[in-house]
Design a protein around this motif. Structure first.
Motif, PDB file in Angstrom:
ATOM      1  N   TRP A 148      34.201  52.821  23.232  1.00 31.99           N
ATOM      2  CA  TRP A 148      33.919  51.665  22.442  1.00 31.99           C
ATOM      3  C   TRP A 148      32.498  51.288  22.307  1.00 31.99           C
ATOM      4  CZ3 TRP A 148      36.762  49.918  18.730  1.00 31.99           C
ATOM      5  CH2 TRP A 148      38.057  50.134  18.497  1.00 31.99           C
ATOM      6  N   VAL A 149      32.102  51.531  23.758  1.00 33.52           N
ATOM      7  CA  VAL A 149      30.648  51.231  23.787  1.00 33.52           C
ATOM      8  C   VAL A 149      29.695  52.336  23.132  1.00 33.52           C
ATOM      9  CG1 VAL A 149      28.752  51.570  25.828  1.00 33.52           C
ATOM     10  CG2 VAL A 149      30.836  50.659  26.278  1.00 33.52           C
ATOM     11  N   PHE A 150      30.010  53.642  23.062  1.00 33.98           N
ATOM     12  CA  PHE A 150      29.276  54.428  22.397  1.00 33.98           C
ATOM     13  C   PHE A 150      29.599  54.177  20.723  1.00 33.98           C
ATOM     14  CE2 PHE A 150      29.435  57.345  25.989  1.00 33.98           C
ATOM     15  CZ  PHE A 150      28.196  57.325  26.165  1.00 33.98           C
ATOM     16  N   MET A 151      30.565  53.798  20.361  1.00 36.16           N
ATOM     17  CA  MET A 151      30.810  53.732  18.979  1.00 36.16           C
ATOM     18  C   MET A 151      29.892  52.197  18.639  1.00 36.16           C
ATOM     19  SD  MET A 151      34.416  53.398  16.579  1.00 36.16           S
ATOM     20  CE  MET A 151      34.808  51.646  17.415  1.00 36.16           C
ATOM     21  N   GLY A 152      29.863  51.284  19.420  1.00 34.47           N
ATOM     22  CA  GLY A 152      29.244  49.993  19.065  1.00 34.47           C
ATOM     23  C   GLY A 152      27.780  50.393  18.970  1.00 34.47           C
TER      24      GLY A 152
ATOM     25  N   VAL B   5      42.234  55.572  29.271  1.00 30.61           N
ATOM     26  CA  VAL B   5      41.202  55.942  30.435  1.00 30.61           C
ATOM     27  C   VAL B   5      39.835  55.845  29.835  1.00 30.61           C
ATOM     28  CG1 VAL B   5      40.590  57.444  32.207  1.00 30.61           C
ATOM     29  CG2 VAL B   5      42.974  57.064  31.773  1.00 30.61           C
ATOM     30  N   GLY B   6      39.620  56.702  28.494  1.00 23.38           N
ATOM     31  CA  GLY B   6      38.259  56.907  28.131  1.00 23.38           C
ATOM     32  C   GLY B   6      37.955  55.871  27.045  1.00 23.38           C
ATOM     33  N   MET B   7      38.577  55.114  26.492  1.00 22.16           N
ATOM     34  CA  MET B   7      38.462  54.367  25.384  1.00 22.16           C
ATOM     35  C   MET B   7      37.486  53.139  25.668  1.00 22.16           C
ATOM     36  SD  MET B   7      39.896  55.368  23.008  1.00 22.16           S
ATOM     37  CE  MET B   7      39.848  54.020  21.721  1.00 22.16           C
ATOM     38  N   GLY B   8      37.339  52.537  26.948  1.00 22.59           N
ATOM     39  CA  GLY B   8      36.017  51.713  27.219  1.00 22.59           C
ATOM     40  C   GLY B   8      34.924  52.356  26.889  1.00 22.59           C
ATOM     41  N   VAL B   9      34.707  53.801  27.250  1.00 20.43           N
ATOM     42  CA  VAL B   9      33.359  54.276  27.062  1.00 20.43           C
ATOM     43  C   VAL B   9      33.228  54.546  25.443  1.00 20.43           C
ATOM     44  CG1 VAL B   9      31.831  56.263  27.576  1.00 20.43           C
ATOM     45  CG2 VAL B   9      33.398  55.241  29.334  1.00 20.43           C
TER      46      VAL B   9
END
Length: 93
Positions: free
Chosen positions: A13-17, A7-11
């Motif tokens: 990955w964005v913050f990590m990138g 559920v939260g992995m999309g967000v």
């Protein structure tokens, strides 16, 4: 079925990138600012490049540097004349 892991992995990955992009940009900015500050004197004039054996071996004289500053518009005519007179009196080349 996945227990909520997706559920939260999309967000995430964005913050990590975004973190890595900002970190790399900060490092590049730091290197560029250190390189630029290392090639300037206290008055902001660029330091001439080191002699490499190609071209003239002597550094420009004080009068030549003064002429360049006047031509570049860094100093006004009154300051130019005053400094030039002082250099000639002191015998500085």
């Amino acid at each position: 079925m996945m227990g909520g892991y997706g559920v939260g992995m999309g967000v995430g990955w964005v913050f990590m990138g975004l973190f890595w992009v900002l970190l790399i940009a900060a490092i590049v900015w730091l290197v560029v600012s250190l390189v630029r500050s290392g090639h300037r004197t206290d008055d902001g004039m660029p330091v001439p490049p080191p002699a490499t054996g190609f071209g003239p071996a002597s550094a420009p004289s004080s009068l030549e540097l003064l002429d360049r500053r006047l031509a570049a518009g860094e100093i006004d005519l009154a300051t130019y004349q005053q400094v030039r007179a002082a250099l000639r009196e002191s015998g500085t080349r």
